[in-house]
Design a protein around this motif. Sequence first.
Motif, PDB file in Angstrom:
ATOM      1  N   ASP A  58      48.872  24.339 -56.338  1.00 17.84           N
ATOM      2  CA  ASP A  58      49.643  25.558 -56.080  1.00 17.84           C
ATOM      3  C   ASP A  58      50.329  25.510 -54.719  1.00 17.84           C
ATOM      4  O   ASP A  58      51.487  25.896 -54.582  1.00 17.84           O
ATOM      5  N   THR A  60      51.182  22.809 -53.048  1.00 14.27           N
ATOM      6  CA  THR A  60      52.223  21.791 -53.104  1.00 14.27           C
ATOM      7  C   THR A  60      53.462  22.335 -53.796  1.00 14.27           C
ATOM      8  O   THR A  60      54.586  22.131 -53.348  1.00 14.27           O
ATOM      9  N   ARG A  61      53.279  23.038 -54.894  1.00 17.67           N
ATOM     10  CA  ARG A  61      54.405  23.615 -55.617  1.00 17.67           C
ATOM     11  C   ARG A  61      55.101  24.680 -54.768  1.00 17.67           C
ATOM     12  O   ARG A  61      56.319  24.759 -54.720  1.00 17.67           O
ATOM     13  N   ALA A  62      54.320  25.494 -54.059  1.00 15.23           N
ATOM     14  CA  ALA A  62      54.909  26.547 -53.221  1.00 15.23           C
ATOM     15  C   ALA A  62      55.692  25.955 -52.066  1.00 15.23           C
ATOM     16  O   ALA A  62      56.746  26.475 -51.691  1.00 15.23           O
ATOM     17  N   SER A  63      55.205  24.849 -51.485  1.00 16.84           N
ATOM     18  CA  SER A  63      55.930  24.260 -50.358  1.00 16.84           C
ATOM     19  C   SER A  63      57.229  23.597 -50.823  1.00 16.84           C
ATOM     20  O   SER A  63      58.173  23.480 -50.042  1.00 16.84           O
ATOM     21  N   ALA A  64      57.302  23.166 -52.073  1.00 17.59           N
ATOM     22  CA  ALA A  64      58.538  22.583 -52.581  1.00 17.59           C
ATOM     23  C   ALA A  64      59.590  23.664 -52.804  1.00 17.59           C
ATOM     24  O   ALA A  64      60.775  23.447 -52.584  1.00 17.59           O
ATOM     25  N   GLU A  65      59.158  24.838 -53.233  1.00 20.91           N
ATOM     26  CA  GLU A  65      60.100  25.923 -53.511  1.00 20.91           C
ATOM     27  C   GLU A  65      60.457  26.709 -52.248  1.00 20.91           C
ATOM     28  O   GLU A  65      61.567  27.193 -52.108  1.00 20.91           O
ATOM     29  N   HIS A  66      59.511  26.861 -51.347  1.00 15.64           N
ATOM     30  CA  HIS A  66      59.716  27.629 -50.110  1.00 15.64           C
ATOM     31  C   HIS A  66      59.158  26.823 -48.940  1.00 15.64           C
ATOM     32  O   HIS A  66      58.061  27.102 -48.460  1.00 15.64           O
ATOM     33  N   PRO A  67      59.890  25.836 -48.436  1.00 12.51           N
ATOM     34  CA  PRO A  67      59.354  25.016 -47.341  1.00 12.51           C
ATOM     35  C   PRO A  67      59.251  25.823 -46.048  1.00 12.51           C
ATOM     36  O   PRO A  67      59.955  26.798 -45.834  1.00 12.51           O
TER      37      PRO A  67
END
Length: 95
Positions: A58, A60-67
């Motif tokens: 979760d 990792t996915r969040a950092s890809a969408e909202h760095p």
Amino acid sequence: MPTYQFRCPGGCPDFSAIYPMADVPGQDACPRCAAPARRLFGAPALGVGRTAAMQLQDRTRASAEHPDVVQRLPGAGRRNTPVTTNPLHRRLPRP
């Protein structure tokens, strides 16, 4: 094994049942009135759980969408104090 949701035509609340994927029926008997209840189709319960692996996925996915946005540059230059106090490290080549 997956959990499947069923809806009774008699107005009873929806209920769930566990079946193997190969043997899931299209209908199941309602636990309240024993009427044949039809299976509902819904979203699969993928990613359900609070394990460490799921939390990492979760994040990792969040950092890809909202760095994260950098607010300022990191400190430049070398430190005045040595990083290590081991005398053997002094012989190592410096970058």
